[in-house]
Design an enzyme around this catalytic site. Structure first.
Site, mmCIF file in Angstrom:
data_model
loop_
_atom_site.group_PDB
_atom_site.id
_atom_site.type_symbol
_atom_site.label_atom_id
_atom_site.label_comp_id
_atom_site.label_asym_id
_atom_site.label_seq_id
_atom_site.Cartn_x
_atom_site.Cartn_y
_atom_site.Cartn_z
ATOM 1 N N SER A 146 0.836 -1.210 0.000
ATOM 2 C CA SER A 146 0.000 0.000 0.000
ATOM 3 C C SER A 146 0.867 1.254 0.000
ATOM 4 O O SER A 146 2.001 1.237 0.465
ATOM 5 C CB SER A 146 -0.900 0.025 1.231
HETATM 6 N N1 SAH Z 1 -0.540 -4.947 4.088
HETATM 7 C C1 SAH Z 1 0.114 -4.870 2.814
HETATM 8 C C2 SAH Z 1 -0.854 -4.668 1.679
HETATM 9 C C3 SAH Z 1 -1.091 -5.945 0.976
HETATM 10 S S1 SAH Z 1 -2.228 -5.827 -0.367
HETATM 11 C C4 SAH Z 1 1.161 -3.755 2.876
HETATM 12 O O1 SAH Z 1 1.872 -3.704 3.844
HETATM 13 O O2 SAH Z 1 1.305 -2.978 1.986
HETATM 14 C C5 SAH Z 1 -3.598 -6.680 0.302
HETATM 15 C C6 SAH Z 1 -3.388 -8.125 0.624
HETATM 16 O O3 SAH Z 1 -4.622 -8.627 1.097
HETATM 17 C C7 SAH Z 1 -2.969 -9.012 -0.551
HETATM 18 O O4 SAH Z 1 -1.757 -9.626 -0.264
HETATM 19 C C8 SAH Z 1 -4.111 -10.027 -0.639
HETATM 20 O O5 SAH Z 1 -3.684 -11.324 -0.987
HETATM 21 C C9 SAH Z 1 -4.652 -9.999 0.774
HETATM 22 N N2 SAH Z 1 -6.019 -10.511 0.949
HETATM 23 C C10 SAH Z 1 -7.105 -10.324 0.159
HETATM 24 N N3 SAH Z 1 -8.154 -10.985 0.670
HETATM 25 C C11 SAH Z 1 -7.720 -11.597 1.818
HETATM 26 C C12 SAH Z 1 -8.325 -12.434 2.784
HETATM 27 N N4 SAH Z 1 -9.607 -12.815 2.708
HETATM 28 N N5 SAH Z 1 -7.577 -12.875 3.818
HETATM 29 C C13 SAH Z 1 -6.265 -12.521 3.931
HETATM 30 N N6 SAH Z 1 -5.638 -11.754 3.041
HETATM 31 C C14 SAH Z 1 -6.352 -11.291 2.000
#
Ligand code: SAH
Length: 296
Positions: A146
């Site tokens: 993000s």
């Molecule tokens: N927290 C991260 C952002 C990751 S993007 C950062 O530090 O920047 C969002 C993430 O959410 C992705 O890796 C995606 O696989 C995950 N995601 C989507 N649906 C999910 C779910 N139901 N359970 C766990 N993770 C999920």
């Protein structure tokens, strides 16, 4: 309208709403905000850019290149390399923190945490030069890290100036936001549904040795009932509504922050005020990758 007296399952549309008080925050009047980047748009842009340059991404600010010796032998030089890379990253990171404060992030704890966690260590070496710009970046598996502004903003809203005890993050991705949360909360649990990203986050976080952070592989839509309730829950992926399991696992007095929507998304703050009472506040527009059920 409040949801008082109602039991689950509870559609979020039935929760009490109040509009964001962001405009009333001191000092916001003359601030010009960069529009939050669209994670998916960024992803597309970076992927096509990558394709164009044949696997050799062009760096916009090559902040770390000068810190890396041309050929580093193993051993003592590895430590030297890590040290100089850390030092070289400090000034872009400081610039990022200054920018966050100009963008309206007021919580000194959040600013300090953003200034501590080495974001460049969570992305591909080829993207090092972009580690501290205000953009989401690809981390593989069609997911993104993000943008710094939204990480800081969501944590600021969730923590509301307090040190939270038990916090749950849905969507570990590369582990960056989890590392920031761990600077500010006593215990952090983070769930990721994509095995390869769960492994990537473990690898990225290992050298940082963060004792109060636990990673789980699973479907975050189910939460983590074995360690609930949580004082704070933060979703890093957008669903069309907030899963009931997460509302249930929020402690009374706890705050949940989540992007909600499909093409048009908004940040929603949910405060649990009683056993069957939740208040919803719609904050600002945002763009996140989708929240998906199940694991892969
Ligand atoms: N927290 C991260 C952002 C990751 S993007 C950062 O530090 O920047 C969002 C993430 O959410 C992705 O890796 C995606 O696989 C995950 N995601 C989507 N649906 C999910 C779910 N139901 N359970 C766990 N993770 C999920």
């Amino acid at each position: 309208m409040t949801a008082k007296g109602r039991r689950f399952p509870l559609p979020l549309s039935s929760l009490a709403s109040k509009s964001s008080n962001r405009a009333a925050r001191p000092g916001n009047a003359e601030l010009s905000f960069e529009t939050p980047q669209t994670a998916t748009q960024n992803l597309r842009r970076h992927e096509s850019h990558r394709a164009l340059v044949n696997g050799k991404p062009t760096l916009t600010h090559n902040v770390l290149a000068h810190a890396t010796p041309a050929r580093t032998p193993a051993g003592a030089d590895t430590h030297k390399k890590a040290m100089s890379s850390t030092l070289a990253a400090q000034s872009p990171r400081r610039a990022m923190v200054d920018r966050l404060s100009r963008q309206g992030i007021l919580d000194p704890g959040v600013l300090a945490a953003m200034g501590t966690v080495p974001r460049h260590q969570f992305i591909d070496e080829g993207l090092f030069g972009q580690a501290y710009i205000d953009a989401s970046l690809p981390i593989g598996n069609e997911q993104t890290i993000s943008q710094p502004y939204i990480v800081a903003r969501m944590i600021e809203i969730m923590r509301n100036g307090k040190t939270l005890n038990n916090v749950l993050e849905i969507g570990t991705g590369c582990g960056y936001q989890a590392a920031v949360l761990a600077q500010l909360c006593k215990n952090v649990y983070s769930i990721e549904r994509i095995k390869l990203l769960h492994e990537l986050a473990k690898k990225n976080l290992r050298p940082l040795r963060i004792a109060n952070l636990r990673l789980h592989y699973g479907d975050g839509m189910c939460g983590l009932p074995q360690v609930a309730p949580f004082d704070g829950i933060i979703l890093a992926a957008a669903g069309i509504q907030i899963p009931d399991a997460l509302l249930q696992q929020l402690a009374i007095g706890g705050r949940l922050i989540a992007p909600v929507g499909e093409k048009q998304q908004v940040l929603q703050l949910i405060e649990r005020t009683g056993n069957a009472d939740w208040i919803k506040t719609v904050m600002e527009g945002c763009h996140f990758v989708p929240l998906r059920p199940g694991t892969i």
